[in-house]
Design a protein around this motif. Sequence first.
Motif, PDB file in Angstrom:
ATOM      1  N   ASP A  30     -16.090 -41.855 -18.665  1.00  0.00           N
ATOM      2  CA  ASP A  30     -16.655 -40.694 -17.982  1.00  0.00           C
ATOM      3  C   ASP A  30     -15.837 -39.429 -18.243  1.00  0.00           C
ATOM      4  N   LEU A  31     -14.519 -39.581 -18.125  1.00  0.00           N
ATOM      5  CA  LEU A  31     -13.644 -38.426 -18.351  1.00  0.00           C
ATOM      6  C   LEU A  31     -13.191 -38.370 -19.815  1.00  0.00           C
ATOM      7  N   PHE A  32     -12.685 -39.493 -20.281  1.00  0.00           N
ATOM      8  CA  PHE A  32     -12.266 -39.572 -21.692  1.00  0.00           C
ATOM      9  C   PHE A  32     -13.226 -40.503 -22.412  1.00  0.00           C
ATOM     10  N   PRO A  33     -14.020 -39.995 -23.340  1.00  0.00           N
ATOM     11  CA  PRO A  33     -15.034 -40.858 -23.954  1.00  0.00           C
ATOM     12  C   PRO A  33     -14.414 -41.954 -24.809  1.00  0.00           C
ATOM     13  N   ASP A  34     -15.157 -43.039 -24.899  1.00  0.00           N
ATOM     14  CA  ASP A  34     -14.774 -44.181 -25.700  1.00  0.00           C
ATOM     15  C   ASP A  34     -14.579 -43.739 -27.162  1.00  0.00           C
ATOM     16  N   GLU A  35     -13.549 -44.281 -27.793  1.00  0.00           N
ATOM     17  CA  GLU A  35     -13.266 -43.944 -29.200  1.00  0.00           C
ATOM     18  C   GLU A  35     -14.446 -44.220 -30.123  1.00  0.00           C
ATOM     19  N   LYS A  36     -15.269 -45.173 -29.731  1.00  0.00           N
ATOM     20  CA  LYS A  36     -16.431 -45.574 -30.540  1.00  0.00           C
ATOM     21  C   LYS A  36     -17.302 -44.373 -30.904  1.00  0.00           C
ATOM     22  N   LEU A  37     -17.382 -43.462 -29.949  1.00  0.00           N
ATOM     23  CA  LEU A  37     -18.207 -42.272 -30.140  1.00  0.00           C
ATOM     24  C   LEU A  37     -17.830 -41.554 -31.436  1.00  0.00           C
ATOM     25  N   PHE A  38     -16.559 -41.578 -31.718  1.00  0.00           N
ATOM     26  CA  PHE A  38     -16.073 -40.787 -32.852  1.00  0.00           C
ATOM     27  C   PHE A  38     -16.099 -41.555 -34.160  1.00  0.00           C
ATOM     28  N   SER A  39     -16.480 -42.810 -34.114  1.00  0.00           N
ATOM     29  CA  SER A  39     -16.607 -43.530 -35.380  1.00  0.00           C
ATOM     30  C   SER A  39     -18.081 -43.824 -35.654  1.00  0.00           C
ATOM     31  N   ASP A  40     -18.957 -43.230 -34.842  1.00  0.00           N
ATOM     32  CA  ASP A  40     -20.386 -43.428 -35.036  1.00  0.00           C
ATOM     33  C   ASP A  40     -20.877 -42.460 -36.133  1.00  0.00           C
ATOM     34  N   ALA A  41     -21.488 -43.033 -37.155  1.00  0.00           N
ATOM     35  CA  ALA A  41     -21.885 -42.222 -38.317  1.00  0.00           C
ATOM     36  C   ALA A  41     -22.911 -41.138 -37.949  1.00  0.00           C
ATOM     37  N   ARG A  42     -23.665 -41.347 -36.875  1.00  0.00           N
ATOM     38  CA  ARG A  42     -24.631 -40.315 -36.467  1.00  0.00           C
ATOM     39  C   ARG A  42     -23.894 -39.067 -35.956  1.00  0.00           C
ATOM     40  N   PHE A  43     -22.746 -39.312 -35.357  1.00  0.00           N
ATOM     41  CA  PHE A  43     -22.058 -38.222 -34.668  1.00  0.00           C
ATOM     42  C   PHE A  43     -20.929 -37.601 -35.488  1.00  0.00           C
ATOM     43  N   VAL A  44     -20.426 -38.379 -36.435  1.00  0.00           N
ATOM     44  CA  VAL A  44     -19.285 -37.882 -37.209  1.00  0.00           C
ATOM     45  C   VAL A  44     -19.552 -38.045 -38.694  1.00  0.00           C
ATOM     46  N   LYS A  45     -19.391 -36.951 -39.431  1.00  0.00           N
ATOM     47  CA  LYS A  45     -19.495 -37.048 -40.896  1.00  0.00           C
ATOM     48  C   LYS A  45     -18.279 -36.360 -41.514  1.00  0.00           C
ATOM     49  N   ASN A  46     -17.650 -37.023 -42.442  1.00  0.00           N
ATOM     50  CA  ASN A  46     -16.458 -36.471 -43.109  1.00  0.00           C
ATOM     51  C   ASN A  46     -15.431 -35.933 -42.122  1.00  0.00           C
ATOM     52  N   GLY A  47     -15.263 -36.684 -41.056  1.00  0.00           N
ATOM     53  CA  GLY A  47     -14.227 -36.287 -40.095  1.00  0.00           C
ATOM     54  C   GLY A  47     -14.628 -35.153 -39.172  1.00  0.00           C
ATOM     55  N   LYS A  48     -15.886 -34.681 -39.280  1.00  0.00           N
ATOM     56  CA  LYS A  48     -16.323 -33.606 -38.374  1.00  0.00           C
ATOM     57  C   LYS A  48     -17.499 -34.079 -37.536  1.00  0.00           C
ATOM     58  N   ASN A 106     -14.523 -25.424 -34.920  1.00  0.00           N
ATOM     59  CA  ASN A 106     -13.938 -26.308 -35.939  1.00  0.00           C
ATOM     60  C   ASN A 106     -14.016 -27.742 -35.410  1.00  0.00           C
ATOM     61  N   PRO A 107     -15.205 -28.352 -35.556  1.00  0.00           N
ATOM     62  CA  PRO A 107     -15.435 -29.617 -34.834  1.00  0.00           C
ATOM     63  C   PRO A 107     -14.803 -30.829 -35.525  1.00  0.00           C
ATOM     64  N   SER A 108     -13.576 -30.678 -35.989  1.00  0.00           N
ATOM     65  CA  SER A 108     -12.906 -31.804 -36.641  1.00  0.00           C
ATOM     66  C   SER A 108     -12.472 -32.818 -35.585  1.00  0.00           C
ATOM     67  N   VAL A 109     -12.710 -34.089 -35.891  1.00  0.00           N
ATOM     68  CA  VAL A 109     -12.361 -35.144 -34.919  1.00  0.00           C
ATOM     69  C   VAL A 109     -10.878 -35.058 -34.568  1.00  0.00           C
ATOM     70  N   LYS A 110     -10.082 -34.657 -35.562  1.00  0.00           N
ATOM     71  CA  LYS A 110      -8.638 -34.553 -35.322  1.00  0.00           C
ATOM     72  C   LYS A 110      -8.317 -33.526 -34.239  1.00  0.00           C
ATOM     73  N   GLU A 111      -9.223 -32.536 -34.081  1.00  0.00           N
ATOM     74  CA  GLU A 111      -8.972 -31.477 -33.096  1.00  0.00           C
ATOM     75  C   GLU A 111      -9.483 -31.835 -31.710  1.00  0.00           C
TER      76      GLU A 111
END
Lengths: 127, 424, 429
Positions: free
Chosen positions: A61-79, A103-108
């Motif tokens: 709820d507060l900190f989203p599951d890491e899975k969100l950021f490895s989902d190909a629909r939501f992240v492409k080339n690290g953004k 700068n929607p980089s996952v790293k950020e």
Amino acid sequence: MSQDEIFQKVATTLVDALGVDEDEVTKDATLTGDLGAESIDFLDIVFRLEKNFDIKIPRGDLFPDEKLFSDARFVKNGKMTAEGLAELRQRLPFADIDAFAKNPSVKELSSLYTVETIVKYIEGKIR
Amino acid sequence: MSKSDRRVVITGLGAVTPLGTGAELFWQNLIAGKSGVRTIQSFDPDGIACPIAAEVRDYDAVKFVKQRKTLKLMSRDIQLAMGGAFMAVQDAGIDLDSIDKLKFGVNYGAGLIATEIGEISAAVRATANSAKEVDLKAWGKEGFGHLFPLWMLKYLPNMPACHVSIAYDAQGPNNSITVGEASSTLAIGEAFRVIQRGTAQTFIAGGTDSRIHPLSMVRLALLDRLTKRISPPEAAIRPFDHRRDGTVPGEGTAALFLEEWQAARQRGAKIYGEILGFGSACNPASPSDSLASAIGTALRDAKIQPKDLGHISAVGISGVQEDRDEAIALAEVLGSDVNKVPITAYKSSIGSLSAASGAVELVASLLAMHHGQLPAILNFEKQSADMPKLRLVTSPEECPEKPFVSVSRSYSGQCAALVVGPVS
Amino acid sequence: MHDRRVVITGIGMITPIGHDTKSCWDALKRGQSGIDYITLFEASEFPTKIAGEVKGLSLKSVEDLPGDWKDCGRNIIFAVHAGRQAIKDSGLLDSPGYDPKRCGVYLGAGEGTQDFQHFVHAIAKSLIRGNDEPDFPKFIEEAMHDLNGRMEFEQEPGMSSVHLARLFNAHGPNLSCLTACAASSQAIGEATELIRRGDADAMIAGGTHSMIHPLGITGFNLLTALSTQNQDPKRASRPFDKNRSGFVIAEGSGVIILEEYERAKARGARIYAEVTGYGTTADAFRVTDQHPTGRGAITCMRDALADAGLEPGDIHYINAHGTSTEVNDRVETAAIREVWQEKAKQVPISSTKSMMGHLIAAAGAVELITCLMAMQENVIPPTINYETPDPECDLDYVPNAAREAKLQHVLSNSFGFGGQNVSLVLSRL
């Protein structure tokens, strides 16, 4: 509870969880970058917020599951994609997604979480 | 010793003990004949037949933990370890940036760490039924919310070595030996071997333990290992004495900074001593055989004869059977030199530090050799008649600068011995 | 090449998929999962309700051996069960000139299961102040009454190695380490070094553990390390798959007999393989997070290869640590890619945790035995439940079906919670 009171309590929580000094906990301090949080600390922060504010924070709820950021629909080339940003907006209405979208980089992503973000989340929970 | 073996020296000492924080303070109190055994202060021990222990009372972990937030992940055992390691590194006077971090190892003897009761009591209260039994369905539903989410990390025995490796960026071999009271002697012995074979060049090796916890004390009491002679507390533990009747638990830590000899010499390090030999053995059916075998192996490994020994640091846990077994073993190993080699037992001053015993006692013996004085066995009146006569140190005496043996043994029978001597 | 070479002459194991090496190995080749709902305690309301339990084990399996087993935990019973298989398999004790003092024990062994009900009962009774502050004298009174001292003592993690020393007449060096998930691999590596150096001629080595108990599952659940895919237990452990979501805990033991090569040869022992390489490092980074570059894993695989005098391209199979957690599988893949470079896609990698689950301290030992069986039969066990490729994990994980391959040298990885890393290399003689 006023926003200031919430901030004070959030600040105490973070001082306890992250072993930082009170004056380091400013509104725009980021949890990871400025306050040195690592993955297990987020579990601890949630636990302490629940206790200190007497609320329940469901997982993700507060900190989203890491899975969100490895989902190909939501992240492409690290953004995050447009779809990903929409998902974030929906899941994290308390966070400043507009700033992140520049700068929607996952790293950020960690910069998304400032002390203020937590305060806003709590505000939404207890109102 | 195999031909290619590198030599291993000790260049830094760190200790947190019932006789004080810091190796030097520990030494001063030890040689002065002080005892660390007192009535337990950290919790109300009423109900245990032995409410005394050797507690550490002057330790503040905050001084030794650079990353303050990690304190929340540290049980007492881990917090103690951080202090010992910090002081050992300081004492070594080494610039850690100058060493190869991939060849910098950590090895700790550690025990079974009991969970702090106050930490799970809220979950228990929320889920216990009227008969005070915990319903696991309720625990699953409601208990979790009352538990510190990182709770388990405080109690894993590999965490002392883990935190030390993080604090000093030690990326080499990292192990945690969990063999009860023999743990830290085995840990130091293994670190010695790893440097000998060249896998590492530098090590922080030692042990840490605290059994001063209601559950740990109950466990010891149930096994009838604790003394009943509780008054005055400082006279309770009496290794090899005819009135011994059990041990007294303690807490503490010690760390040794180990270096490959050439590297230490090149940087002009002060050298406390050289590890010369290591042996371990376990024949559960015969504790005295196991002890004799471990000591004999360590002496052969060091190429040292009993007559060359300056002293022996015995296990001396003050158990009726345990001390007798040990005396038999020491007499066997020493043979005709049994009345020449002085034997001391530091547990008379600091109790049994369990997994930390071997490391703390090794620090004591190194300082004895360094200062030329050998601390006495406290509370010793006369040796019991049921064991071979040993040359026990009953008042402080001169300590020759000669190799010594430090012996450890777990209650379940694992034995370990290290031979350490002045560097030649 | 080391002056004294170390070979494996006996193996034994007990895991969720079988009570002996043969049945475990047959299940592994079939791709059979040992994961199911937890029966050892009431876990129906826990976030994780599944695990790899050793089923159908009773004290009967060891009761013909001398000793009082009723106070021993499952971890000890497992170690004794696996240990006697390995001893029998090796014929070591019957060999002429066997010297007990030259044979030791080194286990990576877990603590015994805590007596949860009695412990929390004593805590509950101590809460007499109307708040969460326990009254220690009350706790002590209850605990002194309810707890069994012998049972508490047997929980010490070093006890399994004492029992093996006693039962199998092994009176040499006796050690036990507990470096979380790397423990039994580290024990086997250090035991190998003891023989290489001449401190022993033979070692009984391996590991044992059971953390399938209320506090164990609670602890890992709180850390969100375990999979909560309870709806389909057999598909929950899915290393390297995109939809992996945490590890699945399991229990059991693996024990091997290590011997100095010339002695083993002289007594005509059956030799499974030689332990040619051992590497061990620490991440020295964070308590639970692996270093993102996999630096500790990279160095330890390289050290093991160098110890064996081999190049990455010489390895025909990697038994991965492969826990099925988001981070491990990604970092382990990156580390293998870094060490193997352009050859990374050519080396078959599998995680048998997909079938056995994660045996924590015992994991490395059972996985090493798996490697030995793979070398015996030239068959690589699969990674099951591999369905959806993850772009971050792009190597050959031997998905879902065993594969025949000639195996000369294999490498097994174990990485611990706390940053300890171990790699072992086995070579056919």
